[in-house]
Design a protein around this motif. Structure first.
Motif, mmCIF file in Angstrom:
data_model
loop_
_atom_site.group_PDB
_atom_site.id
_atom_site.type_symbol
_atom_site.label_atom_id
_atom_site.label_comp_id
_atom_site.label_asym_id
_atom_site.label_seq_id
_atom_site.Cartn_x
_atom_site.Cartn_y
_atom_site.Cartn_z
ATOM 1 N N LEU A 37 93.419 -25.115 72.665
ATOM 2 C CA LEU A 37 93.314 -24.334 71.428
ATOM 3 C C LEU A 37 93.302 -25.248 70.210
ATOM 4 N N ALA A 40 89.924 -26.755 69.814
ATOM 5 C CA ALA A 40 89.004 -25.774 69.232
ATOM 6 C C ALA A 40 89.240 -25.634 67.734
ATOM 7 N N ASN A 45 83.171 -28.844 70.143
ATOM 8 C CA ASN A 45 82.073 -28.035 70.673
ATOM 9 C C ASN A 45 82.153 -28.011 72.200
ATOM 10 N N PHE A 46 82.848 -27.022 72.733
ATOM 11 C CA PHE A 46 82.977 -26.911 74.182
ATOM 12 C C PHE A 46 81.652 -26.458 74.792
ATOM 13 N N LYS A 49 82.320 -21.977 76.258
ATOM 14 C CA LYS A 49 83.479 -21.437 75.544
ATOM 15 C C LYS A 49 84.267 -20.454 76.399
ATOM 16 N N SER A 50 83.582 -19.638 77.175
ATOM 17 C CA SER A 50 84.285 -18.670 78.022
ATOM 18 C C SER A 50 85.198 -19.379 79.009
ATOM 19 N N PHE A 52 86.518 -22.427 78.854
ATOM 20 C CA PHE A 52 87.647 -23.116 78.230
ATOM 21 C C PHE A 52 88.648 -22.126 77.624
ATOM 22 N N LEU A 53 88.172 -20.965 77.174
ATOM 23 C CA LEU A 53 89.103 -19.956 76.674
ATOM 24 C C LEU A 53 89.991 -19.450 77.800
ATOM 25 N N SER A 56 92.400 -22.117 78.883
ATOM 26 C CA SER A 56 93.510 -22.271 77.953
ATOM 27 C C SER A 56 94.552 -21.172 78.142
ATOM 28 N N ILE A 129 88.450 -22.471 66.162
ATOM 29 C CA ILE A 129 89.162 -21.725 67.196
ATOM 30 C C ILE A 129 88.664 -20.286 67.302
ATOM 31 N N SER A 131 85.582 -19.274 67.107
ATOM 32 C CA SER A 131 84.389 -19.252 67.961
ATOM 33 C C SER A 131 84.761 -19.312 69.437
ATOM 34 N N LEU A 132 85.895 -19.933 69.757
ATOM 35 C CA LEU A 132 86.337 -19.998 71.151
ATOM 36 C C LEU A 132 86.625 -18.604 71.696
#
Length: 371
Positions: A37, A40, A45-46, A49-50, A52-53, A56, A129, A131-132
Protein backbone atom coordinates in the motif's frame (compact mmCIF):
# COMPACT_ATOMS: atom_id res chain seq x y z
CA UNK A 1 14.15 -15.78 27.70
CA UNK A 2 16.79 -13.41 26.44
CA UNK A 3 20.40 -13.34 27.61
CA UNK A 4 20.18 -10.23 29.77
CA UNK A 5 20.45 -10.56 33.54
CA UNK A 6 17.00 -10.56 35.13
CA UNK A 7 16.77 -10.40 38.90
CA UNK A 8 13.08 -11.25 39.03
CA UNK A 9 12.18 -13.95 41.55
CA UNK A 10 8.95 -14.75 39.71
CA UNK A 11 8.34 -18.41 38.87
CA UNK A 12 6.80 -17.25 35.60
CA UNK A 13 8.91 -16.44 32.57
CA UNK A 14 10.21 -12.86 32.99
CA UNK A 15 10.01 -12.18 29.26
CA UNK A 16 6.52 -13.58 28.80
CA UNK A 17 5.54 -10.60 26.69
CA UNK A 18 8.18 -11.34 24.03
CA UNK A 19 6.91 -12.23 20.56
CA UNK A 20 7.13 -15.82 19.40
CA UNK A 21 8.65 -16.82 16.07
CA UNK A 22 5.18 -17.38 14.57
CA UNK A 23 4.04 -13.96 15.75
CA UNK A 24 7.10 -12.33 14.23
CA UNK A 25 6.39 -14.05 10.91
CA UNK A 26 2.77 -12.94 11.10
CA UNK A 27 3.81 -9.33 11.74
CA UNK A 28 6.23 -9.52 8.81
CA UNK A 29 3.40 -10.68 6.53
CA UNK A 30 1.14 -7.86 7.68
CA UNK A 31 3.88 -5.27 7.24
CA UNK A 32 4.53 -6.60 3.74
CA UNK A 33 0.88 -6.00 2.91
CA UNK A 34 1.11 -2.47 4.28
CA UNK A 35 4.35 -1.96 2.34
CA UNK A 36 2.53 -2.69 -0.92
CA UNK A 37 0.00 0.00 0.00
CA UNK A 38 2.87 2.37 0.78
CA UNK A 39 4.44 1.67 -2.62
CA UNK A 40 1.11 2.46 -4.26
CA UNK A 41 0.94 5.68 -2.27
CA UNK A 42 4.21 6.74 -3.90
CA UNK A 43 2.69 6.07 -7.32
CA UNK A 44 4.37 2.76 -8.08
CA UNK A 45 3.03 1.45 -11.37
CA UNK A 46 2.09 -2.14 -10.59
CA UNK A 47 1.76 -4.37 -13.67
CA UNK A 48 -1.43 -5.96 -12.32
CA UNK A 49 -3.29 -3.75 -9.86
CA UNK A 50 -5.91 -6.38 -9.03
CA UNK A 51 -3.25 -8.93 -8.13
CA UNK A 52 -1.27 -6.56 -5.93
CA UNK A 53 -4.40 -5.21 -4.23
CA UNK A 54 -5.59 -8.69 -3.27
CA UNK A 55 -2.03 -9.62 -2.31
CA UNK A 56 -1.80 -6.61 -0.02
CA UNK A 57 -5.16 -7.12 1.67
CA UNK A 58 -4.61 -10.87 1.81
CA UNK A 59 -1.26 -10.52 3.56
CA UNK A 60 -2.80 -8.14 6.11
CA UNK A 61 -5.59 -10.63 6.76
CA UNK A 62 -3.24 -13.60 6.88
CA UNK A 63 -0.79 -11.88 9.20
CA UNK A 64 -3.54 -10.87 11.62
CA UNK A 65 -5.08 -14.35 11.63
CA UNK A 66 -1.77 -16.14 12.18
CA UNK A 67 -0.83 -13.73 14.97
CA UNK A 68 -4.19 -14.19 16.68
CA UNK A 69 -4.04 -17.98 16.39
CA UNK A 70 -0.64 -18.14 18.03
CA UNK A 71 -1.52 -15.54 20.67
CA UNK A 72 -4.75 -17.13 21.88
CA UNK A 73 -5.25 -20.69 20.65
CA UNK A 74 -2.07 -21.82 22.39
CA UNK A 75 -3.46 -20.69 25.76
CA UNK A 76 -6.41 -21.55 27.94
CA UNK A 77 -9.65 -19.68 27.37
CA UNK A 78 -10.06 -16.43 29.25
CA UNK A 79 -9.38 -12.73 28.86
CA UNK A 80 -5.82 -12.15 27.70
CA UNK A 81 -4.48 -8.64 28.18
CA UNK A 82 -0.92 -9.83 28.56
CA UNK A 83 1.77 -7.15 28.56
CA UNK A 84 -0.37 -4.34 27.17
CA UNK A 85 1.55 -1.93 29.41
CA UNK A 86 4.89 -3.33 28.21
CA UNK A 87 4.38 -3.05 24.45
CA UNK A 88 5.54 0.16 22.86
CA UNK A 89 2.49 0.50 20.64
CA UNK A 90 -0.04 0.09 23.46
CA UNK A 91 1.74 1.93 26.27
CA UNK A 92 2.32 5.35 24.71
CA UNK A 93 5.76 4.25 23.57
CA UNK A 94 7.64 5.19 20.41
CA UNK A 95 5.59 2.88 18.18
CA UNK A 96 2.39 4.24 19.69
CA UNK A 97 3.38 7.83 18.95
CA UNK A 98 4.47 6.97 15.42
CA UNK A 99 1.19 5.16 14.78
CA UNK A 100 -0.81 8.09 16.15
CA UNK A 101 1.05 10.62 14.02
CA UNK A 102 0.71 8.50 10.87
CA UNK A 103 -3.03 7.97 11.39
CA UNK A 104 -3.61 11.66 12.14
CA UNK A 105 -1.69 12.63 9.01
CA UNK A 106 -3.66 10.10 6.97
CA UNK A 107 -6.97 11.58 8.10
CA UNK A 108 -5.83 15.12 7.31
CA UNK A 109 -4.83 14.10 3.79
CA UNK A 110 -8.00 12.01 3.38
CA UNK A 111 -10.32 14.91 4.19
CA UNK A 112 -8.45 17.91 2.86
CA UNK A 113 -5.82 16.79 0.34
CA UNK A 114 -7.12 13.64 -1.42
CA UNK A 115 -5.11 14.53 -4.52
CA UNK A 116 -2.02 13.39 -2.64
CA UNK A 117 -3.59 9.94 -2.43
CA UNK A 118 -4.02 9.93 -6.20
CA UNK A 119 -7.55 11.28 -6.66
CA UNK A 120 -8.04 13.18 -9.90
CA UNK A 121 -10.75 15.75 -10.58
CA UNK A 122 -10.26 16.38 -14.30
CA UNK A 123 -11.70 13.08 -15.50
CA UNK A 124 -8.33 11.40 -15.97
CA UNK A 125 -7.41 8.07 -14.40
CA UNK A 126 -6.60 7.89 -10.71
CA UNK A 127 -3.03 7.52 -9.58
CA UNK A 128 -1.32 6.49 -6.36
CA UNK A 129 -3.00 4.32 -3.78
CA UNK A 130 -6.49 5.19 -5.04
CA UNK A 131 -5.71 3.68 -8.45
CA UNK A 132 -4.73 0.44 -6.71
CA UNK A 133 -8.33 0.15 -5.48
CA UNK A 134 -9.89 0.95 -8.87
CA UNK A 135 -10.34 -2.72 -9.89
CA UNK A 136 -12.29 -3.53 -6.72
CA UNK A 137 -14.39 -0.40 -7.05
CA UNK A 138 -15.24 -1.17 -10.68
CA UNK A 139 -16.17 -4.70 -9.65
CA UNK A 140 -18.60 -3.56 -6.96
CA UNK A 141 -20.07 -0.28 -8.18
CA UNK A 142 -18.87 0.13 -11.74
CA UNK A 143 -17.16 3.39 -10.82
CA UNK A 144 -13.52 4.36 -10.26
CA UNK A 145 -12.36 4.42 -6.67
CA UNK A 146 -12.40 7.54 -4.53
CA UNK A 147 -10.56 8.35 -1.34
CA UNK A 148 -13.69 7.29 0.56
CA UNK A 149 -13.78 3.91 -1.15
CA UNK A 150 -10.15 3.34 -0.17
CA UNK A 151 -10.91 4.38 3.38
CA UNK A 152 -14.05 2.25 3.54
CA UNK A 153 -12.21 -0.80 2.26
CA UNK A 154 -9.37 -0.45 4.76
CA UNK A 155 -11.88 0.27 7.53
CA UNK A 156 -13.79 -2.91 6.70
CA UNK A 157 -10.59 -4.96 6.49
CA UNK A 158 -9.57 -3.71 9.93
CA UNK A 159 -12.91 -4.64 11.51
CA UNK A 160 -12.98 -8.09 9.89
CA UNK A 161 -9.35 -8.98 10.60
CA UNK A 162 -9.20 -7.66 14.14
CA UNK A 163 -12.74 -8.88 14.74
CA UNK A 164 -11.43 -12.41 14.19
CA UNK A 165 -8.65 -11.69 16.68
CA UNK A 166 -11.16 -10.33 19.19
CA UNK A 167 -13.39 -13.40 18.85
CA UNK A 168 -10.46 -15.67 19.65
CA UNK A 169 -9.53 -13.54 22.64
CA UNK A 170 -13.07 -13.78 24.02
CA UNK A 171 -13.90 -17.26 22.76
CA UNK A 172 -15.06 -18.15 26.27
CA UNK A 173 -17.75 -15.44 26.14
CA UNK A 174 -20.67 -16.08 23.78
CA UNK A 175 -22.04 -12.55 24.22
CA UNK A 176 -18.78 -10.97 23.04
CA UNK A 177 -18.55 -13.33 20.09
CA UNK A 178 -22.11 -12.62 18.94
CA UNK A 179 -21.62 -8.89 19.38
CA UNK A 180 -18.40 -8.95 17.38
CA UNK A 181 -19.97 -11.05 14.63
CA UNK A 182 -22.78 -8.50 14.50
CA UNK A 183 -20.53 -5.46 13.96
CA UNK A 184 -18.53 -7.41 11.37
CA UNK A 185 -21.74 -8.27 9.51
CA UNK A 186 -23.15 -4.75 9.56
CA UNK A 187 -19.86 -3.20 8.50
CA UNK A 188 -19.32 -5.59 5.60
CA UNK A 189 -22.92 -5.74 4.42
CA UNK A 190 -24.71 -2.53 5.35
CA UNK A 191 -21.81 -0.07 5.36
CA UNK A 192 -19.60 -1.41 2.56
CA UNK A 193 -21.28 -3.74 0.05
CA UNK A 194 -24.88 -2.49 -0.12
CA UNK A 195 -23.98 1.18 -0.79
CA UNK A 196 -21.66 0.04 -3.59
CA UNK A 197 -24.39 -2.14 -5.11
CA UNK A 198 -26.78 0.81 -4.87
CA UNK A 199 -24.29 2.88 -6.86
CA UNK A 200 -24.34 0.24 -9.59
CA UNK A 201 -28.14 0.59 -9.79
CA UNK A 202 -27.58 4.21 -10.79
CA UNK A 203 -26.34 2.98 -14.16
CA UNK A 204 -30.04 2.68 -14.96
CA UNK A 205 -31.84 5.96 -15.81
CA UNK A 206 -34.57 4.94 -13.35
CA UNK A 207 -32.31 5.39 -10.34
CA UNK A 208 -30.42 8.28 -8.83
CA UNK A 209 -29.76 6.86 -5.39
CA UNK A 210 -27.44 8.81 -3.08
CA UNK A 211 -24.71 7.02 -1.18
CA UNK A 212 -26.48 5.57 1.85
CA UNK A 213 -25.00 3.54 4.69
CA UNK A 214 -28.17 1.84 5.92
CA UNK A 215 -26.89 1.35 9.45
CA UNK A 216 -25.82 4.97 9.83
CA UNK A 217 -28.69 6.67 11.65
CA UNK A 218 -29.09 10.42 12.06
CA UNK A 219 -27.24 12.37 13.40
CA UNK A 220 -24.36 10.18 12.20
CA UNK A 221 -25.96 10.26 8.76
CA UNK A 222 -26.16 14.04 8.83
CA UNK A 223 -26.65 14.36 5.07
CA UNK A 224 -29.85 12.27 4.93
CA UNK A 225 -32.02 15.38 4.74
CA UNK A 226 -29.81 17.40 2.41
CA UNK A 227 -31.65 18.49 -0.73
CA UNK A 228 -29.48 16.40 -3.06
CA UNK A 229 -30.10 13.32 -0.92
CA UNK A 230 -33.87 13.76 -0.70
CA UNK A 231 -34.13 14.55 -4.42
CA UNK A 232 -32.09 11.45 -5.18
CA UNK A 233 -34.39 9.23 -3.12
CA UNK A 234 -37.58 10.76 -4.52
CA UNK A 235 -36.36 10.38 -8.11
CA UNK A 236 -35.54 6.68 -7.67
CA UNK A 237 -39.03 5.27 -7.58
CA UNK A 238 -40.33 2.86 -4.98
CA UNK A 239 -36.87 1.78 -3.84
CA UNK A 240 -35.75 5.34 -3.20
CA UNK A 241 -38.93 6.21 -1.30
CA UNK A 242 -38.60 3.02 0.77
CA UNK A 243 -35.03 3.88 1.74
CA UNK A 244 -36.03 7.41 2.71
CA UNK A 245 -38.91 6.11 4.83
CA UNK A 246 -36.55 3.57 6.42
CA UNK A 247 -34.18 6.40 7.33
CA UNK A 248 -36.98 8.38 8.99
CA UNK A 249 -38.37 5.32 10.79
CA UNK A 250 -34.86 4.48 12.02
CA UNK A 251 -34.65 7.91 13.66
CA UNK A 252 -38.08 8.17 15.24
CA UNK A 253 -39.11 4.54 15.86
CA UNK A 254 -36.37 1.91 15.68
CA UNK A 255 -33.59 3.79 17.45
CA UNK A 256 -35.71 5.23 20.31
CA UNK A 257 -37.37 1.87 20.99
CA UNK A 258 -34.15 -0.16 21.03
CA UNK A 259 -32.34 2.51 23.06
CA UNK A 260 -35.14 2.52 25.63
CA UNK A 261 -35.00 -1.27 25.87
CA UNK A 262 -31.24 -1.87 25.78
CA UNK A 263 -29.48 1.46 26.12
CA UNK A 264 -27.10 2.84 23.54
CA UNK A 265 -25.09 -0.40 23.48
CA UNK A 266 -27.49 -1.93 20.93
CA UNK A 267 -26.09 0.51 18.40
CA UNK A 268 -22.61 1.44 19.60
CA UNK A 269 -21.57 -2.14 20.35
CA UNK A 270 -23.66 -4.21 17.93
CA UNK A 271 -24.19 -2.10 14.79
CA UNK A 272 -22.13 1.08 14.56
CA UNK A 273 -18.95 1.10 12.52
CA UNK A 274 -17.29 3.51 14.97
CA UNK A 275 -17.94 1.17 17.86
CA UNK A 276 -17.04 -1.76 15.65
CA UNK A 277 -13.56 -0.42 15.00
CA UNK A 278 -13.11 0.58 18.64
CA UNK A 279 -14.12 -2.88 19.87
CA UNK A 280 -11.92 -4.77 17.40
CA UNK A 281 -8.82 -2.90 16.26
CA UNK A 282 -9.05 -0.62 19.29
CA UNK A 283 -9.39 -3.38 21.88
CA UNK A 284 -5.66 -3.50 22.81
CA UNK A 285 -5.76 0.23 23.57
CA UNK A 286 -8.87 0.54 25.73
CA UNK A 287 -6.79 0.70 28.92
CA UNK A 288 -5.40 4.06 27.77
CA UNK A 289 -8.75 5.85 28.04
CA UNK A 290 -9.28 8.07 31.04
CA UNK A 291 -11.21 6.43 33.88
CA UNK A 292 -11.78 9.68 35.76
CA UNK A 293 -15.30 10.74 36.67
CA UNK A 294 -14.57 14.17 35.21
CA UNK A 295 -13.81 12.60 31.82
CA UNK A 296 -17.18 10.88 31.84
CA UNK A 297 -18.95 14.13 32.73
CA UNK A 298 -17.15 16.02 29.97
CA UNK A 299 -18.12 13.27 27.53
CA UNK A 300 -21.79 13.58 28.47
CA UNK A 301 -21.78 17.34 28.00
CA UNK A 302 -19.99 17.08 24.67
CA UNK A 303 -22.32 14.38 23.36
CA UNK A 304 -25.45 16.32 24.20
CA UNK A 305 -23.98 19.57 22.92
CA UNK A 306 -23.27 17.91 19.58
CA UNK A 307 -26.80 16.46 19.58
CA UNK A 308 -28.34 19.89 20.13
CA UNK A 309 -26.17 21.32 17.36
CA UNK A 310 -27.22 18.48 15.04
CA UNK A 311 -30.91 19.11 15.75
CA UNK A 312 -30.56 22.82 15.01
CA UNK A 313 -28.57 22.31 11.82
CA UNK A 314 -30.83 19.52 10.54
CA UNK A 315 -33.88 21.66 11.20
CA UNK A 316 -32.27 24.47 9.22
CA UNK A 317 -31.40 22.13 6.33
CA UNK A 318 -34.92 20.69 6.08
CA UNK A 319 -36.42 24.17 6.46
CA UNK A 320 -34.38 25.42 3.51
CA UNK A 321 -35.56 22.48 1.40
CA UNK A 322 -39.26 23.08 2.00
CA UNK A 323 -41.39 25.74 0.37
CA UNK A 324 -43.87 28.27 1.70
CA UNK A 325 -46.86 27.59 -0.54
CA UNK A 326 -49.38 25.24 1.15
CA UNK A 327 -51.05 24.66 -2.21
CA UNK A 328 -47.92 22.93 -3.51
CA UNK A 329 -47.33 20.70 -0.51
CA UNK A 330 -48.87 20.53 2.94
CA UNK A 331 -45.51 20.39 4.74
CA UNK A 332 -44.46 24.01 4.47
CA UNK A 333 -41.63 25.74 6.31
CA UNK A 334 -43.95 27.10 8.99
CA UNK A 335 -45.71 23.77 9.53
CA UNK A 336 -42.34 22.06 9.84
CA UNK A 337 -41.03 24.52 12.44
CA UNK A 338 -44.22 24.19 14.47
CA UNK A 339 -43.96 20.40 14.28
CA UNK A 340 -40.34 20.42 15.45
CA UNK A 341 -41.22 22.74 18.33
CA UNK A 342 -44.14 20.56 19.42
CA UNK A 343 -42.10 17.35 19.17
CA UNK A 344 -39.21 18.71 21.22
CA UNK A 345 -41.61 20.14 23.80
CA UNK A 346 -43.38 16.80 24.18
CA UNK A 347 -40.08 14.94 24.59
CA UNK A 348 -38.86 17.45 27.17
CA UNK A 349 -42.13 17.32 29.11
CA UNK A 350 -42.30 13.51 29.14
CA UNK A 351 -38.71 13.18 30.33
CA UNK A 352 -39.05 15.79 33.05
CA UNK A 353 -42.39 14.40 34.27
CA UNK A 354 -41.64 10.69 34.28
CA UNK A 355 -37.84 10.37 34.36
CA UNK A 356 -36.64 13.38 36.33
CA UNK A 357 -35.76 11.27 39.39
CA UNK A 358 -33.37 9.23 37.25
CA UNK A 359 -31.53 12.29 35.98
CA UNK A 360 -28.49 13.71 37.68
CA UNK A 361 -28.44 17.34 38.73
CA UNK A 362 -26.18 18.30 35.83
CA UNK A 363 -28.47 16.46 33.40
CA UNK A 364 -31.50 18.40 34.64
CA UNK A 365 -29.70 21.73 34.39
CA UNK A 366 -28.39 20.83 30.95
CA UNK A 367 -31.81 19.78 29.67
CA UNK A 368 -33.41 23.00 30.90
CA UNK A 369 -30.60 25.16 29.53
CA UNK A 370 -30.57 23.51 26.10
CA UNK A 371 -34.35 23.54 25.85
Amino acid sequence: MNSKINHSMSLAKPDAHALSIKQRIAIALGITGLFILALALFNTNFPNKSLFLWLSLGLIFLGTILFANDAYLTKLEGIKNDAVWFKSISSRGTLGWITGIVLTGFYIVLYFYPQYLGLTSDGSSNTGIISLFDPLSYLLSGNPASQWFVYGTLYTVAILAFGYKFMLKYRHNRYQQLRTASVMFFQLGFAFLIPEFMARLNESPNYNLPYYDLKSIWPLNYYLFDSWSINGFLSSGTLGLTLLIFGVVSIFVISPFLTYKYGKRWYCSWVCGCGGLAETAGDPFRHLSSKKLSAWKIERWLIHTVLVFSVIMTTAVVYSFLGKDPNSYWLTQNVFLIGVGVLLSVIFAVVMLFKRDELGKDAKYGAIAYF
